[in-house]
Design an enzyme around this catalytic site. Structure first.
Site, PDB file in Angstrom:
ATOM      1  N   ARG A  59     -81.802 -78.384  18.099  1.00  0.00           N
ATOM      2  CA  ARG A  59     -82.798 -77.399  17.644  1.00  0.00           C
ATOM      3  C   ARG A  59     -83.803 -77.121  18.755  1.00  0.00           C
ATOM      4  NH1 ARG A  59     -86.875 -79.281  15.264  1.00  0.00           N
ATOM      5  NH2 ARG A  59     -85.799 -80.673  13.813  1.00  0.00           N
ATOM      6  N   TYR A 111     -87.808 -51.023  11.132  1.00  0.00           N
ATOM      7  CA  TYR A 111     -86.742 -51.563  10.293  1.00  0.00           C
ATOM      8  C   TYR A 111     -87.343 -52.048   8.968  1.00  0.00           C
ATOM      9  CZ  TYR A 111     -83.350 -54.936   8.600  1.00  0.00           C
ATOM     10  OH  TYR A 111     -82.494 -55.646   7.811  1.00  0.00           O
ATOM     11  N   ASP A 183     -89.790 -53.838  19.826  1.00  0.00           N
ATOM     12  CA  ASP A 183     -88.445 -54.110  19.329  1.00  0.00           C
ATOM     13  C   ASP A 183     -87.509 -53.145  20.063  1.00  0.00           C
ATOM     14  OD1 ASP A 183     -86.043 -54.065  17.913  1.00  0.00           O
ATOM     15  OD2 ASP A 183     -86.996 -54.519  15.994  1.00  0.00           O
ATOM     16  N   LYS A 208     -76.988 -56.399  16.972  1.00  0.00           N
ATOM     17  CA  LYS A 208     -76.617 -54.997  17.224  1.00  0.00           C
ATOM     18  C   LYS A 208     -75.941 -54.863  18.596  1.00  0.00           C
ATOM     19  CE  LYS A 208     -78.459 -54.416  13.196  1.00  0.00           C
ATOM     20  NZ  LYS A 208     -79.556 -55.292  12.985  1.00  0.00           N
TER      21      LYS A 208
HETATM   22  C1  LIG Z   1     -84.563 -52.318  14.856  1.00  0.00           C
HETATM   23  C2  LIG Z   1     -84.236 -53.587  14.129  1.00  0.00           C
HETATM   24  N1  LIG Z   1     -84.999 -54.667  14.325  1.00  0.00           N
HETATM   25  C3  LIG Z   1     -84.752 -55.842  13.680  1.00  0.00           C
HETATM   26  C4  LIG Z   1     -83.703 -55.951  12.782  1.00  0.00           C
HETATM   27  C5  LIG Z   1     -83.463 -57.265  12.082  1.00  0.00           C
HETATM   28  O1  LIG Z   1     -82.406 -57.917  12.694  1.00  0.00           O
HETATM   29  P1  LIG Z   1     -81.394 -58.935  11.938  1.00  0.00           P
HETATM   30  O2  LIG Z   1     -80.651 -58.112  10.934  1.00  0.00           O
HETATM   31  O3  LIG Z   1     -80.535 -59.438  13.058  1.00  0.00           O
HETATM   32  O4  LIG Z   1     -82.236 -59.989  11.315  1.00  0.00           O
HETATM   33  C6  LIG Z   1     -82.874 -54.855  12.559  1.00  0.00           C
HETATM   34  C7  LIG Z   1     -81.751 -54.966  11.614  1.00  0.00           C
HETATM   35  O5  LIG Z   1     -81.145 -53.993  11.244  1.00  0.00           O
HETATM   36  C8  LIG Z   1     -83.147 -53.642  13.237  1.00  0.00           C
HETATM   37  O6  LIG Z   1     -82.394 -52.542  13.046  1.00  0.00           O
END
Ligand SMILES: Cc1ncc(COP(=O)(O)O)c(C=O)c1O
Length: 392
Positions: A59, A111, A183, A208
């Protein structure tokens, strides 16, 4: 190169495509294996108490994870990389730097899960937030409060594909002495590197484009800020949202082709977006590469290519959008994005259902609104699929 989470600065002059294949991943010193070994051990033998070979417990640190974290740091041009069990795991870990009474200034189109985390988890714990349309940096300056401790944005945004000026907002945040976290999931470091534009940290849903094959859920954070890195190192271990060594290996494997994948996906997306713009069954197309997109000039300046995500409004509302999604044959109707396979989804029902009305509609996420993630299939086949599905 094997140092914990630190990018190797001797690699910093290499291009992203080379870093993606090699950063953090020298041939294994024991066997010469050219692919990074998956070290599954949860614990590591010590030569007497406290006398470790650099690892104690998986961890807090793991060799396969270290390789991934060094590669992520190199790709984003940062000093320190951290990986997580999901994108939201990365986001939640960042938000744990905050205390009751702190305020987060967030872009208005994020998101849905990020919004849910702020609204349903952090707010009850006393961390407040406000969401503003960051297309005008002056709005960001005006919305800062004395208690603002974090500015958070996505660009291009999910799902409206708005483009925010990272350099301008980073300057405003810097003046206010507040960290800016970007992000970068939609753009990837292939298209934009927020740290070079002044952001304090970059986060990703590695689920992604970084992994790129829709077979891992993962997250990442990269920064060059020593104090932030120190705190993240503590929180990564203290909260424990770490990825498995196998998932780290899978993301490393995906990263090797990041550049070629993203560039090809962008080329297909650009071609498809310009055809969609003239299609009678489509009321509106959102794609930063189109001259009609309000963020087009900024995207051209800030991004190397406009991305491989397209949003559109199908004429005919909910029934037309649902029919379109059901008729698609090559595109799968599924959440997520950034994989080699093309996906289509209905944000109001799927990814952004946690954003309540009327906020969702005010953002432009209407009943006819559909989001496409363009994959690596032949562009002609994807366009034929879209045309067939739009024809009804
Ligand atoms: C722009 C963006 N940030 C964060 C996330 C969250 O990621 P995760 O689904 O890997 O937890 C997503 C998920 O779709 C996303 O599209």
């Amino acid at each position: 190169m094997r140092g914990r989470m630190r990018a190797d600065t001797s690699l910093s002059t290499l291009s992203l495509d080379t870093l993606a294949v090699h950063a953090g991943q020298p041939p294994d010193p024991v066997s010469g294996a050219v692919m990074t070994p998956i070290v599954l051990a949860s614990t590591f033998a010590q030569d007497g108490p406290g006398n470790t070979k650099g690892f104690e417990y998986s961890r807090s640190g793991n060799p396969t994870r270290n390789a991934l974290e060094a590669c992520l740091a190199a790709l984003e041009g940062g000093k320190y990389g951290f990986s997580f069990s999901s994108g939201l795991g990365a986001t939640a870990t960042v938000l744990h730097m905050l205390s009751p009474g702190d305020h987060v200034l967030c872009g208005d189109d994020v998101y849905g899960g990020t919004f849910r985390l702020l609204d349903k988890v952090m707010k009850p714990m006393g961390v407040t937030y406000s969401m503003v349309d960051m297309r005008d940096p002056a709005v960001v300056r005006a919305a800062l409060r004395p208690e603002t401790r974090l500015v958070w944005m996505e660009t291009p945004t999910n799902p409206m594909l708005k483009v925010f000026d990272i350099a301008a907002i980073a300057e405003i945040a810097r003046e206010a002495r507040v960290p800016l976290v970007v992000d970068n999931t939609f753009a990837t470091p292939v298209l934009q590197r927020p740290l070079e534009l002044g952001a304090t940290a970059v986060v990703h849903s590695a689920t992604k484009y970084l992994n790129g094959h829709s077979d891992v859920v993962g997250g990442a954070l990269v920064t060059s800020d020593e104090a932030l890195a120190e705190r993240m190192r503590f929180l990564q271990n203290a909260l424990g949202a770490v990825p498995s060594p196998f998932d780290c290996y899978m993301i490393l494997r995906g990263l090797k082709t990041l550049g070629v994948r993203v560039r090809q996906q962008c080329a297909s997306a650009a071609a498809i977006a310009s055809k969609l713009e003239w299609h009678a069954g489509v009321a509106r197309v959102y794609y930063p590469g189109l001259a009609s997109h309000p963020g087009h000039a900024l995207a051209a300046r800030q991004m190397r290519l406009p991305g491989a995500m397209i949003s559109l409004e199908v004429t005919g509302g909910l029934d037309a959008a649902v029919g379109f999604l059901k008729r698609l044959q090559i595109f799968s109707c599924a959440e997520s994005l950034g994989g080699v396979e093309s996906l289509a989804e209905h944000p109001a029902i799927m990814t952004h259902a946690s954003v309540p009305e009327p906020a969702r509609r005010a953002l432009g996420i209407t009943d006819g609104f559909v989001r496409l993630s363009i994959g690596l299939e032949a562009e002609a086949d994807l366009w034929a699929d879209i045309e067939r599905a739009l024809a009804g």
